[in-house]
Design an enzyme around this catalytic site. Sequence first.
Site, PDB file in Angstrom:
ATOM      1  N   ASP A 173       0.813  -1.213  -0.075  1.00 13.16           N
ATOM      2  CA  ASP A 173       0.349   0.029  -0.148  1.00 13.16           C
ATOM      3  C   ASP A 173       0.862   1.284  -0.033  1.00 13.16           C
ATOM      4  O   ASP A 173       0.802   1.988   0.894  1.00 13.16           O
ATOM      5  CB  ASP A 173      -1.124   0.016   1.156  1.00 13.16           C
ATOM      6  N   GLU A 423       4.334  -7.834   6.865  1.00 15.19           N
ATOM      7  CA  GLU A 423       3.079  -8.344   6.588  1.00 15.19           C
ATOM      8  C   GLU A 423       3.023  -9.646   5.489  1.00 15.19           C
ATOM      9  O   GLU A 423       2.754  -9.800   4.502  1.00 15.19           O
ATOM     10  CB  GLU A 423       1.980  -7.515   6.178  1.00 15.19           C
ATOM     11  N   TYR A 476      -5.651  -3.218  12.425  1.00  8.89           N
ATOM     12  CA  TYR A 476      -6.321  -1.834  12.360  1.00  8.89           C
ATOM     13  C   TYR A 476      -7.792  -2.037  12.906  1.00  8.89           C
ATOM     14  O   TYR A 476      -8.774  -2.207  12.146  1.00  8.89           O
ATOM     15  CB  TYR A 476      -6.672  -1.463  10.828  1.00  8.89           C
ATOM     16  N   GLU A 512       1.789  -1.411  13.948  1.00  7.70           N
ATOM     17  CA  GLU A 512       0.742  -0.766  13.287  1.00  7.70           C
ATOM     18  C   GLU A 512      -0.527  -0.677  13.656  1.00  7.70           C
ATOM     19  O   GLU A 512      -0.951  -1.870  14.217  1.00  7.70           O
ATOM     20  CB  GLU A 512       0.711  -1.183  11.694  1.00  7.70           C
TER      21      GLU A 512
END
Length: 634
Positions: A173, A423, A476, A512
């Site tokens: 991303d 990730e 998230y 994160e």
Amino acid sequence: MLYPRESETREVRTLDGIWNFVRSDETNPTQGVRDGWFKDDLSKSMPTIPMPVPASYNDITTEQALRDHVGTVWYDRKFFVPRSWGQDQRVWLRFGSVHYEAFVWVNGRMAVKHEMGHLPFETEVTHLLKYGAENRITVMCDNALIQTTVPQGKISEVANDGGVAIIQSYTFDFFNYAGIHRSVHLYTTPKTFIEEVEIKTNLSPNNSVGTVDYSITVNGTAANEAENTLFARLQIYNREGVQVANVTSDSKLVGSLQVENVKPWWPYLMHSSPGYLYELEIQLYAAKEQLLDVYRLNVGIRTLSWTNTSFLINGKPIYFRGFGRHEDADVRGKGLDNALMARDFNLLKWIGANAYRTSHYPYSEESMQFADQHGIMIIDECPSVDTENFNQALLDRHKSSLEQLVHRDRNHPSVVMWSIANEPRTGQVNADTYFQFVANYTRSLDSTRPITAAIAVPSNDDKAGRHLDIISFNRYNAWYSNTGRLDMVTERVISEATGWNKKYGKPVIMSEYGADTLEGLHLQPAYVWSEEFQTEVLSRHFKAFDALRRKKWFIGEFVWNFADFKTAQSYTRVGGNKKGVFTRARQPKAAAHLLRQRYFALGREVDQCNIPSDLFTYIVDVGGSNFKHDSTDL
């Protein structure tokens, strides 16, 4: 590969500036090689445009075709080399970074080829240059990412209105910026010179005496002549320029120096003088006291250690409070920008951060030097992001990226941890064996720092964590999971972190968390994309972190992200990823002020640091009541 520095025996000049530039035809990316564009000025083969170096080329012009270009581009420029450089010395050409693959010619002759963005490469060009005359350097850069590059991507052909379009796709991303991203240097060395220096430091139990172990590698004719014994004289100087240690090596060029009353390297806010650096001067001699070469580098003297519950610097436990970041800015993309770098470090210190991760690739050498000087700890990450489809070719390149990274950054005191991936798809069957190889290889390169990876799969599915020293996880809550539900954050964070620790029995970091935020959007009650919502998301995580800190094995929190950054076009991205607590122009959103109060509060609790006078805004004098509105709240 030492960073190019001037000395009594070395000269350095930069080739930064405006170069000539050509974009290849996407359907014919090797045309320039076949037609020999490197044999003469690019302008004689194709029309050129001016292009700044260092910079990403994507956002410099107004052309969509260049912004989204897939494949090769070409650069060239001319430069003079003085006659004096051709006399009894060697000349080297060094690139700080070209993304992704580079082919370099000097005066029409192949000089070097390098694969891997974000990392430096160099080659000797003594035999390729014309001294006291004009020279030409030509670079072909290829940004194509496939399943065996690091990072991975895919190339496909898709029908469009004009025929067929070449499409580069990738799962990570952030925008796949490309070009000559960092400085280009020409530098000289003597014929026999200091090629490598490896430094390791230690402290006595009471931190009063520092030890600097060194190993020097020499390149050149004299190094290969048995009758010509080489030795080195090493001196260490403090900030005031006073010599505090010296030693003369034997011919093995390996040894140690001791610094009495040492001033250790401490992270920001842990000491009144963080980031203390000594200067190490190395003088290489041949027989009969003939001085061959001089090289200087900064040294921070500190120790690292870790257990199954903690991470320590100089014997003191560390609680990381920082960011995931990107090298990203308007117009110049990932190009090195010293003004932006200085601004970023000012903001890191303003907000009270003591660390960041170089997500998701190695950052510039200049930024690593800044981190050393400012006492900012670095989790140093290789370019492996969203790694999947594990195979031997990918493993070889993955290991190469780590070898180059460790080789480049091993002497930086700010580098306290290696991150071997971001990730990766560690739930896949062969992830276990793959990351066992990667982790063990990294330890073989450097056993003095712990190894981590930022993992996004659930702990029950993960197969890589057992090979790590410290567990880092990304999640998230209230954004990608249970969007908008602020009541589904705190307990989920506590539960997941506890699950990771229960499974592996190792320290845990949340590497994160966050929420996209459109600057200036205010909605009450808090609603996704608003500044209020970002502030609330952070606050709910803070509550979880404080509960986890009491468990002792939770050692750090990293907001995603430091600043907004560009991504590939997507209907979920309005001009890029907006999870920054700072805008892309490096101005604070509301959440930055909240985060600043937390980070300094943690600094006061954990490290007994001083609180900035402007941390809290004056509200009201309520007389003799118990209402608090200043730093005594902490």
